[in-house]
Motif scaffolding. Structure first.
Motif, mmCIF file in Angstrom:
data_model
loop_
_atom_site.group_PDB
_atom_site.id
_atom_site.type_symbol
_atom_site.label_atom_id
_atom_site.label_comp_id
_atom_site.label_asym_id
_atom_site.label_seq_id
_atom_site.Cartn_x
_atom_site.Cartn_y
_atom_site.Cartn_z
ATOM 1 N N LEU A 81 -2.226 -3.820 -47.363
ATOM 2 C CA LEU A 81 -1.766 -3.316 -46.296
ATOM 3 C C LEU A 81 -2.422 -2.654 -45.475
ATOM 4 C CD1 LEU A 81 -0.001 -3.927 -43.615
ATOM 5 C CD2 LEU A 81 2.240 -3.011 -45.083
ATOM 6 N N MET A 82 -2.362 -0.747 -45.716
ATOM 7 C CA MET A 82 -3.029 -0.090 -44.966
ATOM 8 C C MET A 82 -4.213 -0.092 -44.785
ATOM 9 S SD MET A 82 -1.985 3.557 -47.247
ATOM 10 C CE MET A 82 -2.732 3.073 -48.947
ATOM 11 N N VAL A 83 -5.527 -0.746 -45.888
ATOM 12 C CA VAL A 83 -7.024 -1.547 -45.147
ATOM 13 C C VAL A 83 -6.616 -1.737 -44.395
ATOM 14 C CG1 VAL A 83 -8.820 -2.614 -45.768
ATOM 15 C CG2 VAL A 83 -7.846 -0.696 -47.579
ATOM 16 N N HIS A 84 -5.818 -2.721 -44.148
ATOM 17 C CA HIS A 84 -5.813 -4.035 -42.371
ATOM 18 C C HIS A 84 -4.898 -3.189 -41.729
ATOM 19 C CE1 HIS A 84 -4.906 -7.651 -45.883
ATOM 20 N NE2 HIS A 84 -6.328 -7.193 -45.386
ATOM 21 N N CYS A 85 -4.180 -2.469 -41.663
ATOM 22 C CA CYS A 85 -4.065 -1.525 -40.526
ATOM 23 C C CYS A 85 -5.719 -0.654 -40.019
ATOM 24 C CB CYS A 85 -3.310 -0.215 -40.526
ATOM 25 S SG CYS A 85 -1.242 -0.871 -41.655
ATOM 26 N N LEU A 86 -6.299 -0.063 -40.560
ATOM 27 C CA LEU A 86 -7.215 0.189 -39.854
ATOM 28 C C LEU A 86 -8.848 -1.226 -39.694
ATOM 29 C CD1 LEU A 86 -7.524 3.671 -41.774
ATOM 30 C CD2 LEU A 86 -6.409 2.678 -39.954
ATOM 31 N N GLY A 169 -6.771 -26.635 -44.008
ATOM 32 C CA GLY A 169 -6.651 -26.076 -42.008
ATOM 33 C C GLY A 169 -6.626 -24.490 -42.228
ATOM 34 N N PRO A 170 -5.069 -24.523 -41.667
ATOM 35 C CA PRO A 170 -5.343 -22.746 -40.957
ATOM 36 C C PRO A 170 -5.380 -21.956 -41.886
ATOM 37 C CG PRO A 170 -3.496 -24.624 -39.837
ATOM 38 C CD PRO A 170 -4.006 -25.376 -40.685
ATOM 39 N N ASN A 171 -5.541 -20.936 -41.522
ATOM 40 C CA ASN A 171 -5.798 -20.122 -42.303
ATOM 41 C C ASN A 171 -5.250 -18.123 -42.371
ATOM 42 O OD1 ASN A 171 -7.800 -19.670 -40.435
ATOM 43 N ND2 ASN A 171 -8.768 -18.519 -42.475
ATOM 44 N N VAL A 172 -4.147 -18.915 -40.853
ATOM 45 C CA VAL A 172 -3.540 -17.073 -40.711
ATOM 46 C C VAL A 172 -1.591 -17.493 -41.342
ATOM 47 C CG1 VAL A 172 -2.866 -15.889 -38.592
ATOM 48 C CG2 VAL A 172 -4.999 -17.929 -38.028
ATOM 49 N N ILE A 173 -2.293 -16.181 -42.026
ATOM 50 C CA ILE A 173 -0.363 -15.621 -42.695
ATOM 51 C C ILE A 173 0.605 -15.087 -41.625
ATOM 52 C CG2 ILE A 173 0.269 -15.247 -43.946
ATOM 53 C CD1 ILE A 173 -1.473 -15.207 -45.813
ATOM 54 N N ASN A 174 1.840 -15.665 -40.982
ATOM 55 C CA ASN A 174 2.657 -14.662 -40.387
ATOM 56 C C ASN A 174 2.848 -13.877 -41.423
ATOM 57 O OD1 ASN A 174 3.717 -13.470 -38.093
ATOM 58 N ND2 ASN A 174 4.795 -14.947 -37.763
ATOM 59 N N HIS A 175 2.345 -12.612 -41.931
ATOM 60 C CA HIS A 175 2.914 -11.834 -42.467
ATOM 61 C C HIS A 175 1.982 -10.316 -43.036
ATOM 62 C CE1 HIS A 175 5.936 -10.737 -46.234
ATOM 63 N NE2 HIS A 175 6.860 -11.750 -45.344
ATOM 64 N N PHE A 176 2.790 -9.648 -43.405
ATOM 65 C CA PHE A 176 2.353 -8.340 -43.929
ATOM 66 C C PHE A 176 1.555 -8.736 -45.155
ATOM 67 C CE2 PHE A 176 5.812 -6.770 -41.853
ATOM 68 C CZ PHE A 176 4.806 -6.346 -40.627
ATOM 69 N N ALA A 177 1.231 -9.542 -45.897
ATOM 70 C CA ALA A 177 0.797 -9.470 -47.559
ATOM 71 C C ALA A 177 0.725 -11.483 -47.903
ATOM 72 C CB ALA A 177 1.497 -8.910 -48.816
#
Length: 310
Positions: A81-86, A169-177
């Protein structure tokens, strides 16, 4: 990725983090501080239970297991999650996402089972004090800990083997992990059997142990109230207060996510509850047990004194 009928998803985008760069940098700093404090706090508890002979008891054996679990659990989610923040594009491969999902599930289930074992330990200590050393021998403690870890693995595998998921199909996860419920929503294969297994597992992992803990503490309270000494009552309640606080935090947040009826409006709420459960609660364990426990405070003073003498 999305294409024709034969196309498959090879990566997911974790879209739980919203806001501009300042929000993401602030979240990164918060998570970094939480992660480092969690590592230090839980490693310190493990160290104290190893070096201080007064802490060589079943209660602290299970507590060291809990601390190790917390280190593993927060490490399975927060660094990513920290990597994704940057990152401008918070992507994670399909294999990494599924691995993160099942590792977190395994560790979470194990923790719930271990909390139930710790309640049993408190019941034996207070309600069966004369038989405590026999009922909670080293061999029994190791077996109970092994049952918690083994039970977590088997229940996690039941979710894994329910039905292999297919994503096209869709590959966007509405979540932090990569959280189980959020990932299941994106599967293009039938997830009915997965939902049934997940609900059954939630009952076995959450309601059954939680009910056991409640019944155990009802019996503990009944026993404590029969103690004539006020000091004895206070000491008995003190040894249970830390564990009850941790139980309320862990079971309360998990039950609100996994056993509450799902709706579109609950998605955002669930991801923040999961963030609290995955990132914040692991740091609360060492704080709760160190601030409320005289034995841990004394062990910490001894460790400081030993360092000063060196």
């Amino acid at each position: 990725m999305q294409g024709d009928n034969d196309s498959v998803v090879t990566e997911f985008i974790l879209a739980g983090i919203s806001g501009g760069p300042h929000v993401k940098f602030a979240l990164f700093g918060f998570l970094l501080a939480i992660y480092l404090l969690t590592l230090v706090g839980n490693l310190l508890l493990i160290l104290l239970t190893r070096v201080d002979l007064q802490l060589h008891t079943p209660m602290y054996f299970f507590l060291s297991n809990l601390s190790f679990l917390d280190i593993c659990y927060i490490t399975s989610n927060v660094p990513q999650l920290m990597v994704h923040c940057l990152s401008k594009r918070p992507a994670i491969s399909l294999g990494s996402c599924l691995a993160q999902m099942y590792i977190s599930l395994f560790l979470g289930i194990t923790e719930f089972l271990l909390l139930a074992v710790m309640a049993y330990d408190r019941w034996v200590a207070i309600c069966k004090p004369l038989r405590y050393t026999i009922l909670m021998s080293n061999r029994v403690c190791i077996q109970l800990a092994a049952m918690s870890w083994g039970g977590g693995f088997l229940l996690c595998m039941s979710d894994f083997l329910a039905k292999q998921l297919r994503f096209c199909g869709p590959n966007v996860i509405n979540h932090f992990a990569c959280e189980l419920q959020a990932v299941l929503k994106l599967a293009c294969s039938d997830t009915h059997s997965n939902q049934i297994v997940m609900f059954t597992t939630s009952i076995l992992v959450l309601l059954v142990p939680f009910s056991f803990i409640l019944v155990t503490y009802v019996r503990i309270i009944a026993t404590v109230l029969r103690i004539h000494s006020t000091q004895g009552q206070a000491k008995a309640f003190s040894t249970c207060a830390s564990h009850l606080t941790v139980v309320a935090l862990f079971y309360g947040t998990a039950i609100s996510v996994y056993l509450r009826p799902q709706s579109k409006s609950s998605l955002d709420q669930d991801k923040y509850i999961s963030l609290f459960y995955g990132a914040v609660t692991p740091i609360l364990n060492p704080l709760i047990y160190s601030l409320r426990n005289k034995d841990v405070k004394e062990a910490l003073k001894k460790l400081r004194g030993a360092k000063m003498n060196c």
